[in-house]
Scaffold this active site. Structure first.
Site, PDB file in Angstrom:
ATOM      1  N   SER A  44      -5.938   2.695   4.992  1.00 46.48           N
ATOM      2  CA  SER A  44      -5.329   2.041   3.839  1.00 46.48           C
ATOM      3  C   SER A  44      -6.399   1.290   3.046  1.00 46.48           C
ATOM      4  CB  SER A  44      -4.204   1.083   4.252  1.00 46.48           C
ATOM      5  OG  SER A  44      -3.359   0.793   3.153  1.00 46.48           O
ATOM      6  N   LYS A  99      -0.164   3.727  -2.562  1.00 45.03           N
ATOM      7  CA  LYS A  99      -1.260   4.670  -2.361  1.00 45.03           C
ATOM      8  C   LYS A  99      -0.774   6.109  -2.237  1.00 45.03           C
ATOM      9  CE  LYS A  99      -4.757   1.602  -0.294  1.00 45.03           C
ATOM     10  NZ  LYS A  99      -4.188   0.257  -0.087  1.00 45.03           N
ATOM     11  N   SER A 122       0.800  -1.232   0.000  1.00 44.29           N
ATOM     12  CA  SER A 122       0.000   0.000   0.000  1.00 44.29           C
ATOM     13  C   SER A 122       0.831   1.280   0.000  1.00 44.29           C
ATOM     14  CB  SER A 122      -0.947   0.011   1.203  1.00 44.29           C
ATOM     15  OG  SER A 122      -2.003  -0.909   1.003  1.00 44.29           O
TER      16      SER A 122
END
Length: 314
Positions: free
Chosen positions: A160, A108, A105
Protein backbone atom coordinates in the site's frame (compact mmCIF):
# COMPACT_ATOMS: atom_id res chain seq x y z
CA UNK A 1 -54.26 25.28 -69.64
CA UNK A 2 -52.82 21.81 -70.38
CA UNK A 3 -49.49 23.41 -71.21
CA UNK A 4 -49.44 25.23 -67.84
CA UNK A 5 -50.18 22.02 -65.96
CA UNK A 6 -47.40 20.21 -67.80
CA UNK A 7 -44.94 22.98 -66.95
CA UNK A 8 -45.95 22.82 -63.25
CA UNK A 9 -45.47 19.05 -63.23
CA UNK A 10 -41.97 19.40 -64.74
CA UNK A 11 -41.13 22.10 -62.20
CA UNK A 12 -42.35 19.91 -59.31
CA UNK A 13 -40.35 16.92 -60.56
CA UNK A 14 -37.23 19.08 -60.81
CA UNK A 15 -37.76 20.35 -57.27
CA UNK A 16 -38.18 16.81 -55.96
CA UNK A 17 -34.96 15.76 -57.71
CA UNK A 18 -33.06 18.64 -56.13
CA UNK A 19 -34.40 17.78 -52.68
CA UNK A 20 -33.48 14.11 -53.08
CA UNK A 21 -29.97 15.08 -54.17
CA UNK A 22 -29.57 17.38 -51.17
CA UNK A 23 -30.81 14.70 -48.78
CA UNK A 24 -28.37 12.20 -50.25
CA UNK A 25 -25.47 14.63 -49.85
CA UNK A 26 -26.52 15.35 -46.26
CA UNK A 27 -26.60 11.62 -45.45
CA UNK A 28 -23.12 11.17 -46.87
CA UNK A 29 -21.88 14.11 -44.80
CA UNK A 30 -23.37 12.59 -41.65
CA UNK A 31 -21.75 9.26 -42.44
CA UNK A 32 -18.35 10.86 -42.90
CA UNK A 33 -18.77 12.86 -39.69
CA UNK A 34 -19.83 9.78 -37.76
CA UNK A 35 -16.87 7.84 -39.11
CA UNK A 36 -14.55 10.68 -38.16
CA UNK A 37 -16.04 10.77 -34.67
CA UNK A 38 -15.56 7.01 -34.27
CA UNK A 39 -11.97 7.31 -35.45
CA UNK A 40 -11.30 10.05 -32.91
CA UNK A 41 -12.92 7.98 -30.16
CA UNK A 42 -10.83 4.95 -31.08
CA UNK A 43 -7.67 7.06 -31.12
CA UNK A 44 -8.58 8.48 -27.71
CA UNK A 45 -8.99 5.00 -26.24
CA UNK A 46 -5.81 3.68 -27.86
CA UNK A 47 -3.98 6.55 -26.23
CA UNK A 48 -5.01 5.06 -22.89
CA UNK A 49 -7.21 7.92 -21.75
CA UNK A 50 -10.06 5.67 -20.59
CA UNK A 51 -11.84 2.43 -21.25
CA UNK A 52 -15.32 2.49 -22.79
CA UNK A 53 -17.96 3.66 -20.35
CA UNK A 54 -19.65 0.86 -18.44
CA UNK A 55 -23.19 0.64 -17.16
CA UNK A 56 -24.09 3.24 -14.50
CA UNK A 57 -23.47 2.21 -10.89
CA UNK A 58 -27.19 2.08 -10.15
CA UNK A 59 -27.50 -0.82 -12.59
CA UNK A 60 -24.29 -2.63 -11.67
CA UNK A 61 -25.64 -4.56 -8.66
CA UNK A 62 -29.23 -5.57 -8.13
CA UNK A 63 -30.83 -5.04 -4.71
CA UNK A 64 -33.81 -7.34 -5.37
CA UNK A 65 -32.41 -10.19 -3.27
CA UNK A 66 -31.59 -7.83 -0.42
CA UNK A 67 -35.14 -6.44 -0.44
CA UNK A 68 -36.48 -9.94 0.19
CA UNK A 69 -33.75 -10.85 2.70
CA UNK A 70 -33.09 -7.96 5.13
CA UNK A 71 -29.54 -7.75 6.45
CA UNK A 72 -28.94 -9.37 9.85
CA UNK A 73 -26.52 -7.71 12.26
CA UNK A 74 -23.92 -10.51 12.20
CA UNK A 75 -21.95 -8.72 14.92
CA UNK A 76 -20.36 -6.43 12.32
CA UNK A 77 -18.94 -3.36 14.06
CA UNK A 78 -18.07 -1.35 10.94
CA UNK A 79 -19.91 1.93 10.47
CA UNK A 80 -20.70 0.98 6.88
CA UNK A 81 -20.24 -1.88 4.47
CA UNK A 82 -21.66 -4.04 1.72
CA UNK A 83 -21.48 -7.65 0.54
CA UNK A 84 -22.12 -8.55 -3.10
CA UNK A 85 -22.29 -11.70 -5.19
CA UNK A 86 -19.98 -11.01 -8.13
CA UNK A 87 -21.46 -13.79 -10.27
CA UNK A 88 -25.07 -12.67 -10.01
CA UNK A 89 -24.18 -9.00 -9.45
CA UNK A 90 -26.54 -8.77 -6.51
CA UNK A 91 -26.29 -7.20 -3.06
CA UNK A 92 -26.49 -9.74 -0.21
CA UNK A 93 -25.93 -7.47 2.81
CA UNK A 94 -25.62 -3.74 3.37
CA UNK A 95 -25.15 -1.20 6.13
CA UNK A 96 -25.31 2.47 5.21
CA UNK A 97 -23.97 1.60 1.73
CA UNK A 98 -24.51 5.08 0.27
CA UNK A 99 -22.72 7.09 2.95
CA UNK A 100 -19.83 9.21 1.64
CA UNK A 101 -16.66 8.48 3.58
CA UNK A 102 -12.90 8.73 3.37
CA UNK A 103 -11.84 5.53 1.57
CA UNK A 104 -8.17 5.54 2.64
CA UNK A 105 -6.01 3.32 0.43
CA UNK A 106 -9.01 1.64 -1.14
CA UNK A 107 -8.61 4.53 -3.60
CA UNK A 108 -5.51 2.75 -4.90
CA UNK A 109 -7.75 0.28 -6.76
CA UNK A 110 -8.67 3.06 -9.18
CA UNK A 111 -5.05 4.25 -9.30
CA UNK A 112 -3.96 0.79 -10.40
CA UNK A 113 -6.56 0.47 -13.16
CA UNK A 114 -5.90 3.92 -14.63
CA UNK A 115 -2.14 3.32 -14.57
CA UNK A 116 -2.47 0.00 -16.41
CA UNK A 117 -4.82 1.50 -19.00
CA UNK A 118 -2.37 4.32 -19.65
CA UNK A 119 0.93 2.44 -19.64
CA UNK A 120 0.43 -1.31 -19.48
CA UNK A 121 2.67 -3.38 -17.21
CA UNK A 122 6.09 -3.31 -18.82
CA UNK A 123 6.68 0.40 -19.42
CA UNK A 124 9.55 1.81 -17.40
CA UNK A 125 9.07 4.84 -15.15
CA UNK A 126 11.56 7.13 -13.46
CA UNK A 127 10.57 7.78 -9.85
CA UNK A 128 9.92 11.53 -9.45
CA UNK A 129 11.58 13.57 -6.73
CA UNK A 130 8.26 14.45 -5.12
CA UNK A 131 6.85 10.92 -5.04
CA UNK A 132 8.78 9.38 -2.17
CA UNK A 133 7.99 11.54 0.83
CA UNK A 134 4.29 10.70 1.18
CA UNK A 135 4.26 8.77 4.46
CA UNK A 136 3.42 6.57 6.25
CA UNK A 137 3.25 3.50 3.99
CA UNK A 138 6.13 3.25 1.53
CA UNK A 139 7.36 0.67 -0.95
CA UNK A 140 10.90 2.03 -0.58
CA UNK A 141 11.38 3.79 -3.89
CA UNK A 142 14.19 6.32 -4.30
CA UNK A 143 14.00 9.36 -6.61
CA UNK A 144 15.63 8.50 -9.92
CA UNK A 145 14.95 4.76 -9.66
CA UNK A 146 13.91 3.31 -13.02
CA UNK A 147 11.22 0.67 -12.47
CA UNK A 148 8.46 -1.01 -14.44
CA UNK A 149 4.78 -0.34 -13.88
CA UNK A 150 4.40 -3.97 -12.78
CA UNK A 151 7.05 -3.58 -10.07
CA UNK A 152 5.41 -0.42 -8.79
CA UNK A 153 2.01 -2.16 -8.75
CA UNK A 154 3.37 -4.77 -6.35
CA UNK A 155 4.37 -1.96 -4.01
CA UNK A 156 1.00 -0.27 -4.51
CA UNK A 157 -1.25 -3.28 -3.87
CA UNK A 158 0.86 -5.22 -1.33
CA UNK A 159 2.70 -2.58 0.71
CA UNK A 160 0.00 0.00 0.00
CA UNK A 161 2.94 2.26 -0.77
CA UNK A 162 2.12 5.92 -1.16
CA UNK A 163 5.41 6.38 -3.00
CA UNK A 164 4.18 3.76 -5.48
CA UNK A 165 0.86 5.59 -5.88
CA UNK A 166 2.52 8.95 -6.46
CA UNK A 167 5.00 7.45 -8.92
CA UNK A 168 2.13 6.06 -10.99
CA UNK A 169 0.24 9.32 -10.59
CA UNK A 170 3.14 11.55 -11.69
CA UNK A 171 5.45 9.60 -13.99
CA UNK A 172 3.01 8.40 -16.67
CA UNK A 173 1.15 11.65 -17.33
CA UNK A 174 1.06 14.92 -15.37
CA UNK A 175 -0.50 14.40 -11.94
CA UNK A 176 -3.49 16.66 -12.66
CA UNK A 177 -4.22 14.67 -15.81
CA UNK A 178 -3.96 11.37 -13.92
CA UNK A 179 -6.43 12.56 -11.28
CA UNK A 180 -8.77 13.82 -14.01
CA UNK A 181 -8.73 10.34 -15.53
CA UNK A 182 -9.50 8.75 -12.16
CA UNK A 183 -12.47 11.07 -11.72
CA UNK A 184 -13.48 10.62 -15.34
CA UNK A 185 -13.59 6.88 -14.88
CA UNK A 186 -15.73 7.24 -11.77
CA UNK A 187 -18.12 9.51 -13.67
CA UNK A 188 -18.28 7.12 -16.62
CA UNK A 189 -19.25 4.32 -14.25
CA UNK A 190 -21.98 6.46 -12.70
CA UNK A 191 -20.22 6.85 -9.34
CA UNK A 192 -21.71 10.19 -8.39
CA UNK A 193 -20.59 9.92 -4.76
CA UNK A 194 -16.92 9.22 -5.50
CA UNK A 195 -14.23 11.86 -6.05
CA UNK A 196 -10.43 11.56 -6.09
CA UNK A 197 -8.00 14.31 -5.12
CA UNK A 198 -4.84 12.21 -4.79
CA UNK A 199 -3.74 8.78 -6.04
CA UNK A 200 -2.74 7.38 -2.64
CA UNK A 201 -5.89 7.65 -0.54
CA UNK A 202 -4.51 9.98 2.13
CA UNK A 203 -7.25 11.91 3.93
CA UNK A 204 -8.40 14.96 1.99
CA UNK A 205 -11.77 16.74 1.76
CA UNK A 206 -11.89 16.02 -1.96
CA UNK A 207 -11.34 12.27 -1.57
CA UNK A 208 -14.61 10.49 -0.83
CA UNK A 209 -16.47 7.34 -1.78
CA UNK A 210 -19.16 4.97 -0.52
CA UNK A 211 -19.28 1.23 0.21
CA UNK A 212 -21.50 0.75 -2.85
CA UNK A 213 -19.24 2.76 -5.17
CA UNK A 214 -16.14 0.94 -3.91
CA UNK A 215 -17.90 -2.38 -4.57
CA UNK A 216 -18.51 -1.22 -8.15
CA UNK A 217 -14.85 -0.19 -8.55
CA UNK A 218 -13.67 -3.51 -7.12
CA UNK A 219 -16.17 -5.38 -9.27
CA UNK A 220 -14.74 -3.81 -12.42
CA UNK A 221 -11.22 -4.62 -11.28
CA UNK A 222 -12.11 -8.24 -10.50
CA UNK A 223 -13.90 -8.71 -13.82
CA UNK A 224 -11.62 -6.81 -16.17
CA UNK A 225 -8.10 -6.85 -14.74
CA UNK A 226 -7.00 -10.45 -14.03
CA UNK A 227 -3.32 -9.47 -13.90
CA UNK A 228 -4.06 -6.89 -11.21
CA UNK A 229 -6.06 -9.48 -9.27
CA UNK A 230 -3.09 -11.83 -9.48
CA UNK A 231 -0.83 -9.14 -8.03
CA UNK A 232 -3.33 -8.25 -5.30
CA UNK A 233 -3.55 -11.93 -4.33
CA UNK A 234 0.22 -12.32 -3.97
CA UNK A 235 1.35 -12.68 -0.36
CA UNK A 236 4.88 -11.39 -0.88
CA UNK A 237 7.20 -10.57 -3.76
CA UNK A 238 10.95 -10.24 -4.07
CA UNK A 239 12.25 -7.63 -6.53
CA UNK A 240 16.06 -7.89 -6.70
CA UNK A 241 18.27 -4.84 -7.06
CA UNK A 242 19.58 -3.84 -10.47
CA UNK A 243 21.80 -1.06 -11.77
CA UNK A 244 18.63 1.04 -12.14
CA UNK A 245 16.99 0.53 -8.73
CA UNK A 246 17.41 -0.95 -5.28
CA UNK A 247 15.88 -4.14 -3.93
CA UNK A 248 12.23 -4.16 -2.87
CA UNK A 249 10.32 -6.75 -0.88
CA UNK A 250 6.58 -5.98 -1.07
CA UNK A 251 4.59 -7.80 1.64
CA UNK A 252 0.80 -7.95 1.50
CA UNK A 253 -1.03 -6.19 4.33
CA UNK A 254 -4.16 -8.27 3.60
CA UNK A 255 -3.94 -10.85 6.41
CA UNK A 256 -6.98 -12.71 5.09
CA UNK A 257 -4.80 -14.17 2.34
CA UNK A 258 -3.30 -16.24 5.15
CA UNK A 259 -6.29 -16.66 7.47
CA UNK A 260 -9.44 -16.94 5.34
CA UNK A 261 -9.52 -19.87 2.88
CA UNK A 262 -10.51 -18.80 -0.62
CA UNK A 263 -9.39 -15.18 -0.33
CA UNK A 264 -8.18 -13.83 -3.68
CA UNK A 265 -7.59 -10.12 -2.86
CA UNK A 266 -8.03 -7.18 -2.75
CA UNK A 267 -7.04 -4.02 -0.76
CA UNK A 268 -6.66 -2.66 2.74
CA UNK A 269 -6.79 0.92 4.00
CA UNK A 270 -6.26 2.79 7.25
CA UNK A 271 -6.19 6.52 8.03
CA UNK A 272 -7.32 8.71 10.92
CA UNK A 273 -10.40 9.91 9.04
CA UNK A 274 -11.32 6.63 7.36
CA UNK A 275 -10.56 4.24 10.19
CA UNK A 276 -9.87 0.67 9.15
CA UNK A 277 -11.15 -0.24 5.69
CA UNK A 278 -10.88 -3.31 3.51
CA UNK A 279 -12.17 -4.80 0.27
CA UNK A 280 -11.98 -8.59 0.23
CA UNK A 281 -12.71 -10.92 -2.67
CA UNK A 282 -13.11 -14.63 -1.98
CA UNK A 283 -14.12 -17.80 -3.80
CA UNK A 284 -15.78 -20.92 -2.40
CA UNK A 285 -17.46 -23.78 -4.25
CA UNK A 286 -17.48 -21.79 -7.46
CA UNK A 287 -19.06 -18.69 -5.92
CA UNK A 288 -17.31 -15.32 -6.00
CA UNK A 289 -18.11 -12.77 -3.28
CA UNK A 290 -16.86 -9.28 -2.49
CA UNK A 291 -17.06 -7.54 0.88
CA UNK A 292 -16.42 -3.86 1.57
CA UNK A 293 -15.92 -2.74 5.17
CA UNK A 294 -15.47 0.92 6.09
CA UNK A 295 -14.47 2.53 9.40
CA UNK A 296 -13.97 -0.55 11.55
CA UNK A 297 -11.51 -1.35 14.32
CA UNK A 298 -11.71 -5.05 13.38
CA UNK A 299 -12.11 -4.84 9.62
CA UNK A 300 -10.73 -8.31 8.86
CA UNK A 301 -13.10 -9.88 11.40
CA UNK A 302 -16.02 -7.93 9.98
CA UNK A 303 -15.13 -8.96 6.44
CA UNK A 304 -14.88 -12.62 7.44
CA UNK A 305 -18.32 -12.49 9.08
CA UNK A 306 -19.81 -11.00 5.94
CA UNK A 307 -18.22 -13.60 3.69
CA UNK A 308 -19.33 -16.46 5.96
CA UNK A 309 -22.87 -15.14 5.76
CA UNK A 310 -22.68 -14.72 2.00
CA UNK A 311 -21.38 -18.22 1.35
CA UNK A 312 -24.23 -19.55 3.50
CA UNK A 313 -26.87 -17.92 1.30
CA UNK A 314 -28.33 -19.36 -1.88
Amino acid sequence: QGLVVARRQRRDLALIAVLLLAASAFAVTLGVAAGHHQTLAATHLLAGAARPAAAPAAAYYSTAWLAANPSPGLGVTAQAGILVDLDGKRVLWAKDPGSRRAPASLAKMMTAMVAVDLAGFDRTLTVPEGATGVVPNLMGLTPGDVVTVRQVLYGLLLDSGNDAAETLGQAIVPRARFLALMNGRAAAWGLKDTTFSNPSGLDDPGLLSTPYDLAVIAGHLAAGYPALMEIAGTKEQSIPATAQHGAYAPYNLNKMLWTYPGTTGLKTGLTDEAGGCVVITATRNGRHLLAVVMHSDVFFTDAARLLDYGFGTS
